[in-house]
Design an enzyme around this catalytic site. Sequence first.
Site, PDB file in Angstrom:
ATOM      1  CG  ASP A   1      -1.814   1.184   1.320  1.00 24.34           C
ATOM      2  OD1 ASP A   1      -2.772   1.236   0.534  1.00 24.34           O
ATOM      3  OD2 ASP A   1      -1.574   2.071   2.165  1.00 24.34           O
TER       4      ASP A   1
ATOM      5  CD  GLU B   1      15.356 -15.293   2.837  1.00 26.12           C
ATOM      6  OE1 GLU B   1      14.669 -15.919   3.674  1.00 26.12           O
ATOM      7  OE2 GLU B   1      16.064 -14.310   3.143  1.00 26.12           O
TER       8      GLU B   1
END
Length: 525
Positions: A206, A248
């Site tokens: 956001d 990851e």
Amino acid sequence: MGQPTPAPDDGWWRSAVIYQVYVRSFADGDGDGTGDLAGVRARLPYLAELGVDALWFNPWYRSPMKDGGYDVADYRAIDPAFGTLAEAEKLIAEARELGIRTIVDIVPNHVSDQHPWFRAALAGGPERELFHFRPGRGERGELPPNGWQSEFGGPAWTRLPDGDWYLHLFAPEQPDLNWAHPAVRQEHEDILRFWFERGVAGVRIDSAALLAKDPELPDVTGGRDPHPYVDRDELHDVYRAWRAVADEYGAVFVGEVWLPDTERFARYLRPDELHTAFNFSFLTCPWDADRLRASIDGTLAEHAPVGAPATWVLCNHDVTRTVTRYGRADTGFDFATKTFGTPTDLALGTRRARAAALLSLALPGAVYVYQGEELGLPEADIPLDRIEDPMHARSGGTDPGRDGCRVPLPWAAGEPHAGFGGDPWLPQPDGWAAYAADRQAEDPGSVLSLYRAAIRLRPEFGDGPLTWLPAPDGVLAFTRADAVCVVNLADTPVDLPAHTALLLVSGPLDTAGRLPGDTAVWLRA
């Protein structure tokens, strides 16, 4: 909880259809009038049948709900109105079993004033350094530290009893974080890992360009460059660190990045930063062939240098619904106040919204569908005494706010509250049941049936580039792979180009087999 084995990056996000879920208004599973995770889980078969690839959830975290959940008090807890963390984990897993990934919303610019950090800061603790506290100007500090204005109207500063002021670019209940402090950066990287470890496939960021502030907090005057809080260079280090975390886990990002400078916009999409960003040019474009083509060309051009896919969206939880917006004679609109100069013709708006759906779903890149768009919902008029959006109050009543596009969905025409659940937190308009999903599912000519067919047939356009075809004024025509999309935005019907099959049309052809105005068609070349 252990880290899952990262899913291989098969590029699903480059062409995905992603459905936006505003939980509070989606489906109410426990009958209290507020949408919840139980309601979403019950509707997963509907979403699977719609054919979407992922769900983007607006904030579902613990929150006082002063701004629809964008005032987060605890990122590691689900708000009790929606359910529990265990339910969220079940929802993520159940959706994935149906082939639907989950994207969650992160609000890094600010937290709730009920967040433990801010409460400790108000008590005088060292957490004060995690926010922007400043003395005021004037003889007695009675003036805000600078002239910055809130996105919701009024000053971006609130004074405390001790005389200091704190910064909030949004509502006073949403104090801005100090992203120059390492603890703020570390906390958000930990939050990302927390959700990635629970199977989340991506994060929507956001207000992604607002986090970093000039430490001097200067006034915004005279076109100051760099801007004191928009698109500052130090932001890119933040997102590079985030990208390392996402990699990851094989997760992806989509940023809410509002920038007029296309070159600076593209910097956020470099290979070591965000994967995608929202395209607001297309969303805010009037129903005009030349301007839509310019928006499409501009969007593809600004993404090309960094190899990032474009995104396309017609509506979200912050803007007037597509049917209403396109039902105006003047479809240009003031995005800040959501005002128009002419009344809405819902029949016209629906025809255009159906055509726009085929246009957006034929374009290269990812498509976001806001809940209820697949039902052709119009904007709802909310009685003044029922408006909850802080934008309305902060604007002194001049901005109607965003509640009109957040009215709870109609699911079953013959049930109370159109099958949403309990008495809805926002009132459903009279006649809302006419848009109910169960009724539309049985109608091959409904908006829902059109969306289902379009998402199913979308692979016909392949994953290649777009090539424009010659077309009359007011008509957009392009090809991708072996498919052709034609959208007639003119007043008169046009002949279809040569084709081997008609795949889908947003409305009936005329008796001569021509494409009427405000209608789109997909063809096999």
